[in-house]
Design a protein around this motif. Structure first.
Motif, PDB file in Angstrom:
ATOM      1  N   VAL A   7      13.900 -45.904 -66.756  1.00 17.85           N
ATOM      2  CA  VAL A   7      12.463 -46.480 -66.721  1.00 17.85           C
ATOM      3  C   VAL A   7      12.662 -48.228 -67.103  1.00 17.85           C
ATOM      4  O   VAL A   7      12.974 -48.312 -68.292  1.00 17.85           O
ATOM      5  N   THR A   8      11.949 -49.100 -66.539  1.00 15.47           N
ATOM      6  CA  THR A   8      12.097 -50.331 -67.024  1.00 15.47           C
ATOM      7  C   THR A   8      10.840 -50.996 -66.474  1.00 15.47           C
ATOM      8  O   THR A   8      10.203 -50.777 -65.508  1.00 15.47           O
ATOM      9  N   GLN A  38      14.415 -54.650 -72.434  1.00 18.87           N
ATOM     10  CA  GLN A  38      14.434 -53.290 -72.628  1.00 18.87           C
ATOM     11  C   GLN A  38      14.173 -52.232 -71.769  1.00 18.87           C
ATOM     12  O   GLN A  38      13.156 -52.455 -71.155  1.00 18.87           O
ATOM     13  N   GLY A  39      14.867 -51.272 -71.646  1.00 16.20           N
ATOM     14  CA  GLY A  39      14.388 -50.195 -70.774  1.00 16.20           C
ATOM     15  C   GLY A  39      14.684 -48.916 -71.643  1.00 16.20           C
ATOM     16  O   GLY A  39      15.276 -48.944 -72.553  1.00 16.20           O
ATOM     17  N   LYS A  40      14.185 -47.761 -71.116  1.00 17.43           N
ATOM     18  CA  LYS A  40      14.460 -46.385 -71.545  1.00 17.43           C
ATOM     19  C   LYS A  40      14.787 -45.446 -70.430  1.00 17.43           C
ATOM     20  O   LYS A  40      14.797 -45.630 -69.273  1.00 17.43           O
TER      21      LYS A  40
ATOM     22  N   GLN B  38      16.229 -38.605 -74.991  1.00 16.66           N
ATOM     23  CA  GLN B  38      15.685 -39.948 -74.526  1.00 16.66           C
ATOM     24  C   GLN B  38      16.582 -40.882 -75.005  1.00 16.66           C
ATOM     25  O   GLN B  38      17.211 -40.872 -76.216  1.00 16.66           O
ATOM     26  N   GLY B  39      16.883 -41.957 -74.392  1.00 22.44           N
ATOM     27  CA  GLY B  39      17.789 -43.144 -74.817  1.00 22.44           C
ATOM     28  C   GLY B  39      17.355 -44.423 -74.516  1.00 22.44           C
ATOM     29  O   GLY B  39      16.090 -44.578 -73.884  1.00 22.44           O
ATOM     30  N   LYS B  40      17.868 -45.363 -75.002  1.00 20.03           N
ATOM     31  CA  LYS B  40      17.218 -46.707 -74.360  1.00 20.03           C
ATOM     32  C   LYS B  40      18.208 -47.486 -74.107  1.00 20.03           C
ATOM     33  O   LYS B  40      19.577 -47.590 -74.430  1.00 20.03           O
ATOM     34  N   TYR B  41      17.997 -48.599 -73.441  1.00 17.63           N
ATOM     35  CA  TYR B  41      19.067 -49.551 -73.076  1.00 17.63           C
ATOM     36  C   TYR B  41      18.559 -51.014 -73.063  1.00 17.63           C
ATOM     37  O   TYR B  41      17.297 -51.306 -72.969  1.00 17.63           O
ATOM     38  N   PHE B  42      19.527 -51.900 -72.996  1.00 16.17           N
ATOM     39  CA  PHE B  42      19.212 -53.402 -73.015  1.00 16.17           C
ATOM     40  C   PHE B  42      19.817 -54.294 -71.941  1.00 16.17           C
ATOM     41  O   PHE B  42      21.158 -54.071 -72.061  1.00 16.17           O
ATOM     42  N   ASP B  43      19.426 -54.744 -71.221  1.00 17.28           N
ATOM     43  CA  ASP B  43      19.850 -55.757 -70.202  1.00 17.28           C
ATOM     44  C   ASP B  43      20.156 -57.189 -70.850  1.00 17.28           C
ATOM     45  O   ASP B  43      18.953 -57.523 -71.120  1.00 17.28           O
TER      46      ASP B  43
END
Lengths: 81, 81
Positions: A7-8, A38-40, B38-43
């Motif tokens: 999800v972003t 940032q997204g999850k 749940q996790g998070k990500y960074f573009d």
């Protein structure tokens, strides 16, 4: 079976959290960073034995109705195994 | 050049947020969901022209020192282009 839902924020929506991280990184000397967004994501494990097609449909529903806010966010479903 | 950093709790660390989502999904009738984490990500977008090897090293440093808490979280770096 496992699925992952990303999800972003939509590209047109401002991401203040990402901007803050970018500013912090600049302050720490990482000047080459031009943008951070940032997204999850959600790793979802499902009980085995369910029909694959039906499960994919269920995950799509969950992603659309529960895990994301369709007004400002977009999601992507990935079936892992 | 773009990179993506995924940050997630280590598998041995309790994920109360994921458990809450799982309970909520059960309450909504999605009984086949056995686990949610749940996790998070960074573009991260980088200025063009930097040496590739050096940039990868920099992203690794950022992921380890800024974006994740190595005590309870693990991270994965993916170079997109």
């Amino acid at each position: 079976m496992k699925a992952r839902v990303y999800v972003t924020l939509k590209p047109t929506v401002l991401d203040p959290q990402g901007q803050t991280i970018r500013s912090a990184l600049h302050g720490l000397g990482h000047k080459s960073i031009t943008e951070v967004r940032q997204g999850k994501y959600f790793d979802i494990a499902l009980a085995p034995g369910a029909a694959r097609e039906q499960t994919i449909q269920e995950i799509e529903t969950i992603a659309h109705e529960v895990l994301s806010n369709p007004v400002i966010e977009e999601y992507r479903v990935e079936i892992i195994d």
